[in-house]
Scaffold this active site. Structure first.
Site, PDB file in Angstrom:
ATOM      1  N   ASP A 193     -16.911  33.156  -8.993  1.00  0.00           N
ATOM      2  CA  ASP A 193     -17.734  32.642 -10.086  1.00  0.00           C
ATOM      3  C   ASP A 193     -19.170  32.483  -9.593  1.00  0.00           C
ATOM      4  OD1 ASP A 193     -18.523  30.884 -12.461  1.00  0.00           O
ATOM      5  OD2 ASP A 193     -16.372  31.066 -12.816  1.00  0.00           O
ATOM      6  N   HIS A 202     -21.269  26.971 -13.854  1.00  0.00           N
ATOM      7  CA  HIS A 202     -19.985  27.431 -14.367  1.00  0.00           C
ATOM      8  C   HIS A 202     -18.874  27.317 -13.331  1.00  0.00           C
ATOM      9  CE1 HIS A 202     -17.266  30.626 -16.092  1.00  0.00           C
ATOM     10  NE2 HIS A 202     -17.727  30.152 -17.228  1.00  0.00           N
ATOM     11  N   SER A 251     -13.046  31.015 -20.360  1.00  0.00           N
ATOM     12  CA  SER A 251     -13.349  30.601 -18.987  1.00  0.00           C
ATOM     13  C   SER A 251     -12.686  29.284 -18.642  1.00  0.00           C
ATOM     14  CB  SER A 251     -14.861  30.440 -18.796  1.00  0.00           C
ATOM     15  OG  SER A 251     -15.484  31.656 -18.528  1.00  0.00           O
TER      16      SER A 251
END
Length: 652
Positions: A210, A282, A472
């Site tokens: 990520d 994220h 996600s």
């Protein structure tokens, strides 16, 4: 060594002879496969991945590979009128590197238009020495919707009870989340809270490919330095060189500077609706969902809260290239990547909450990388995507072997943004954004998944908590649950389930959707508790089938569980018995008691209940109980330990 071919200089010689290699062109020559499906945006393409056939010179020689690509490039640009007119600079093919899968990355000295890129791909594929060719597509973090609420660290675990509906059972119990003024029936939770009575993730490493990870007091960062930054483009990484770097730290992925505009050589094109964004953090949010520390008097909880997170940075400014992600998959699972120290902490699970346009063929480089990881026993979990489209049109969501996850909201409906289709294995909580998982309206805090985050705009600053919604967020629910399965089987001395067996466990135990989804999103909604039970060889079966038997008047001490954990007990009452007393007492924490005759009780289905605040001393008395099995269900309001449970009646 840098190998470079200038378009046009070798055309005559290479078109008159046979391209170096063992395969000659002809009607019986093997045909290459190629992928142009990811050529979707008119932003230009200058990176391509070529897989050569075994036994060819190009497979082992960078110079031969570059020469062959140069020939294909020459044939491509020869059709470009601007180049013939001298309006476009001479185009060169430059060898990039050998990928861990054995494919080659080749760079072109200028960005090709979409039509030029497609022509080049077809020209490369015409070479009988080529097995597969594809653009080195830029993948993105799945474009999540972010809640406006961001919370500071507090010294307690109250955020779990107030916000993390997604870990609780899909029992239909009404929940009021955060500052919402309306309660919503929870029919979309993952039942992680009950799985905590069986496993905690100990001994399992989950690699999160990520944006990397940031400092956070609620995450175990012991493997952060052991992670790696696989981004090999300085513009994308934000470093001064193209070199990769040790450590899995997130230094930011913002695009709010002019240099990130397409007109300036970046990736943001406002004319097609692109928006410049602050750093997303994220990877921190995803990592928190998987393994945020729990029962530590801080913030929120993670699914496999004793698992180790290995952060691997593959996404930076503008996203991340397929070639870097493929190398990272191999490395994270314990494979070798040239130029990078071998991973001392191979992951049993890889989480990829990322993706991009274009289907993923069985011989694509990402498929090869996933197959490599699976061969080492690593389960690869990926997001279906947030485009409201068939996941077959996206990568890595459509890669063979990937465990692809769609998203549902608290109501158990398909989140309106979630991709769908036959490549999806199952759904998990990703957040519905709007009330009752609608497609429009006002956002509600019950519409998001809550986890760790950072408050920084560009570089990381203060650790915090916040909500996001997307596939996600659904994906780490499955990755964390896989870690629970592996932890439980290891502790029980059972054989480690293979990635294929884990897929079967998850799909076979998925809970039925409360209503048929408008689009197919897999076998059902993740049920972590049922999956771990099945992995251990237990079968909870019908409600109450896994109940612990109580003997008349015999106290059962030492009971423990997590907040929202459920323990079920049964006592068989003969005809004519009187004064059935069911109670819990002692120990620490806070529990409630639910009682029902004939079937297991729950907090929403019961005949009697005792829900005194802030105590374990609960009691229910039934004056003249019907003959048969009576069930008492202990539900944790808070984490509890050393609670005694007892049932007694006056015999006839």
């Amino acid at each position: 060594m840098v190998n470079r071919i200038v378009a046009g200089t070798l055309v005559a010689s290479l078109l008159l002879g046979v391209t170096p290699g063992v395969f000659a062109a002809g009607p019986d020559a093997p045909q290459a496969t190629f992928d142009v499906s990811s050529l979707r945006a008119p932003k230009g393409y200058d990176r391509f991945i070529v897989t050569w056939r075994d036994g060819t010179t190009q497979r082992i020689s960078a110079s031969a590979a570059t020469q062959a690509i140069g020939a294909a490039l020459s044939r491509t640009v020869a059709t470009t009128s601007q180049l013939r007119a001298g309006k476009v600079a001479t185009t060169q093919a430059v060898y990039g590197r050998k990928l861990a899968t054995g494919s080659d990355l080749v760079r072109i000295s200028r960005k090709l238009s979409r039509s030029e890129a497609e022509t080049l791909i077809r020209q490369i594929a015409a070479d009988p020495a080529v097995r597969h060719v594809e653009p080195d597509a830029m993948m993105q973090k799945i474009d999540d919707i972010r809640a406006t609420a961001v919370m500071p660290v507090v010294v307690d675990d109250t955020y779990y009870a107030r916000y993390q509906w997604h870990f609780r059972p899909a029992s239909g119990e009404a929940e009021k989340i955060g500052s919402d003024t309306t309660s919503f029936a929870n029919r979309g939770g993952s039942n992680v809270a009950n799985a905590w009575n069986l496993a905690d993730g100990s001994g399992v490493t989950v690699a999160v490919l990520d944006t990397g990870i940031t400092q956070h007091p609620d995450i175990d960062l012991s493997l952060a330095d052991a992670g790696y930054d696989f981004i090999s483009d300085g513009f994308v990484s934000g470093r001064s060189t193209d070199a990769r770097a040790p450590g899995g730290w997130d230094t930011g992925d913002w695009t709010t500077e002019d240099k990130y505009l397409l007109a300036n050589g970046g990736c943001i094109d406002p004319s097609v609706g692109d928006q410049q964004e602050d750093s997303s953090w994220h990877g921190t949010h995803v990592s928190g969902t998987i393994a945020e520390l729990s029962n530590n008097a801080t913030g929120m909880a993670g699914i496999a809260y004793k698992a180790k997170v290995l952060p691997v940075r593959v996404l930076g400014h503008c996203g991340g290239y397929t070639s870097d992600i493929a190398d990272a998959i191999v490395w994270a699972s314990g494979g070798h990547v040239d130029g990078v120290p071998d991973n001392a902490h191979p992951a049993q699970v890889i989480n990829m909450s990322l993706g991009g346009g274009g289907s993923c063929a069985s011989d694509a480089v990402t498929s090869d990388a996933i197959a490599s990881a699976m061969s080492r026993g690593t389960t690869v979990v990926v997001a279906a995507g947030n485009s409201g489209d068939d996941a077959a049109n996206y990568s890595p969501a459509s890669c063979p072997g990937a465990l692809t996850v769609a998203a549902n909201g608290i109501a158990g409906k398909r989140a309106y943004y979630s991709n769908y289709g036959s490549t999806v294995a199952l759904s998990a909580p990703g957040g519905g954004i709007y009330a009752n998982d609608g497609s429009t309206g006002a956002t509600v805090q019950a519409g998001f998944i809550w986890s760790a985050i950072n408050a920084g705009t560009h570089e990381p600053t203060t650790a915090s908590y916040g909500g996001m919604a997307g596939t996600s967020q659904a994906t780490p629910h499955v990755s964390g649950s896989v870690a629970l399965i592996l932890s439980a089987t290891k502790a029980a001395g059972l054989a480690t389930p293979t990635p294929v067996a884990i897929r079967t466990l998850l799909t076979a135990t998925a809970q039925a959707f409360p209503a048929t989804p408008d689009k197919p999103i897999g076998a059902g909604i993740l049920d972590a508790y049922a999956a771990v039970n099945k992995a251990l060889g237990n079968d909870p079966g019908e409600p109450g089938g896994d109940a612990t038997t109580l003997d008349n008047g015999v106290a059962l001490p030492g009971q423990a569980g997590r907040a929202d954990g459920v323990l079920v007990y049964r006592i068989d009452v003969p005809a004519g018995a009187r004064s059935l007393a069911l109670r819990s007492f002692g120990g620490s924490g806070d529990v409630s008691l639910y009682v029902k005759g004939g079937e297991a009780a729950s907090s929403s289905v019961y005949d009697y209940r005792s829900i005194k605040p802030s105590t374990n001393n609960e009691a229910v008395t039934v004056a003249r109980p019907a003959a048969g099995s009576w069930y008492v269900t202990v539900v944790g309001v808070k984490d509890f330990a050393n609670v005694t449970v007892q049932a007694s009646f006056t015999a006839p």
